[in-house]
Design a protein around this motif. Sequence first.
Motif, PDB file in Angstrom:
ATOM      1  N   THR A   5       0.839  -1.198   0.000  1.00 45.09           N
ATOM      2  CA  THR A   5       0.000   0.000   0.000  1.00 45.09           C
ATOM      3  C   THR A   5       0.872   1.246   0.000  1.00 45.09           C
ATOM      4  N   SER A   6       0.232   2.392  -0.148  1.00 43.98           N
ATOM      5  CA  SER A   6       0.929   3.666  -0.047  1.00 43.98           C
ATOM      6  C   SER A   6       0.178   4.550   0.946  1.00 43.98           C
ATOM      7  N   PRO A   7       0.766   4.809   2.132  1.00 45.24           N
ATOM      8  CA  PRO A   7       2.113   4.407   2.542  1.00 45.24           C
ATOM      9  C   PRO A   7       2.192   2.914   2.856  1.00 45.24           C
TER      10      PRO A   7
END
Length: 594
Positions: free
Chosen positions: A103-105
């Motif tokens: 994921t991001s972050p």
Amino acid sequence: MKKTLFVAFMLSCILVAHAQNSLNIGYCGGKFTEEATMKIEGANWVEGAIYLPAERIKVYAGAEMTSVRVALANRIGLDTLKVWVRTKLDDKNITEGMITTKTSPAIKQGWNEIDLENPYTIKDGEGVYVGFSFYQRKTANPMSILNNVFQNAFFLRSSQNLPWEDMHEKGMLSLEAVVEGDALPEYDLALTNATIKSGNNVLSMKASIYNAGLKTVKGFDLKTIVQGIADSYSKHFEMELSPKQIVDVEFPLPYDCTEATPVVPVELCISALQDATDANSANNELNASYSFTKKVLLEEFTSVYCGNCPTMAYYIEEALKDDKYNGNVFVACHHSGFHYDRFTNEADKEYLWFYNNNGSTFAPGLMSNRTPFVMRAGGMSPVWIASSVTEVKEVLNQQIASDTYAAITKLEGIYDAVEETLKVNLNGVRSKIFCDTPARITVYLTEDGIDGSDQKNFRPNEVYPNGTFKHNHVVRAYNSTWGENIDWKNDAFDYTFTFPVNNNWVKSNLKVIAFIAAYDETDPGNCRIENVDGISFQQVSGVENVIQDQTSQGSVGVYTLNGQKVQSVERGHGVLIVREKTLEGNIVTRKIIK
């Protein structure tokens, strides 16, 4: 002494500025460590949590928890990290959030801030658990655990098949909830730690100060109040603390050790802010903990039949060449874990319990003040494996830097050459009750420099050129496997034990090691050594090398000062009178201290 007189914290380190109307609440003061101290074995879902009691968060009633901050010492082996809020540890999540390695972050070492799917509104009169869950694909040690001890600061479930455990005696989680609201304090300093240390008969105070408000503080005053001393002492600190900043300060105290002994409570408080008013006085006061100089007992599980054990012995030997460990680190070897041998005693066999691994053991293995380090099948274990000299030193440094609340204040030995015994006398003190079972005193007699030509199954040129390996730190005798219960009197004790000394032991290679420790027969992870000390045989009274006068034909007689004849110089002790005949036939006398 009441247990409440000395605690690591009186109040939580609540609050750190996050955004203009946002604060972090928790216990860690925004701190985390990259030195992992707890390893959990196997592929598991692992959960950790802190509890925020209603009385501690009622001032924020109406504000919302919007995210949770989790610090990781490392992220190796993790692929999913969840955060959540619960009213009970075993209840379902009221709200949660999640990140992964993709994921991001993404999951990272250090602080991870994870948004909650639905903000939780803090209710007056309701306490909550704030926690995290992560899945580890293999044995891992990702959690950031600080050395500080505080109630409600660490709960752990190491597997979904195991119950929750209150682990606050093992340290404090780096875990915080982020709170947003319209009525959060602008100025609020929090006193998060207060520890008194002594050195060269001078007392000093070490304190941690946390800016828990929304605005920068330009300076502050600290005040100490000592029971039985009329005048308080104040000190001003001219320093700026930005929101969410924590600072450690240390300053000498104007009391000598007779005025402020370890059993006298010393209160520290934030008494004023510079050009501002503190909006929350509830986190401004602590009773300071008195911490002694921390020393370390490094215990090695080893065997004559263990091919890898000389390498671990080499790691220890190389680490101890650092001068800072001289007199601060002591070593004892237990010949168990991988077959018994000629050095194995009954205590070594019983210590296999420390592995806490359903009977599975190994060597080489290490324990550092018997501090729990690994989560195994049976629970926490203090037995671990060092992979380098650097790792040994890192663990020693961590132990030495930690606080300790007991100390051995005197350790002496008296050797009786006639009886061939070594009498050990020691005294100790404590500044607070440091364990939940009766504390015990254990005394070892160890020997170095024993011929190691029988060491099996290793290539000596790799660590010991030309097969020069020696068996060191061998436990030759001990007072009790688990120690004797300490009889505290006004938080002090004395203890005496006498060892028989075998003629086959090389006296100059003997050492006395004594340590104060907890012992919980139900939990190998609850047997920490609080402090340790040791002396060499050369420091024992009644011992002195005797050099014969080469001009004499031999002794005519050996006598004590009161005229009693003894069989030989070797069997005498104290001041001896030796009558000898010279080559010329004259009788001469000389005194020897033995």
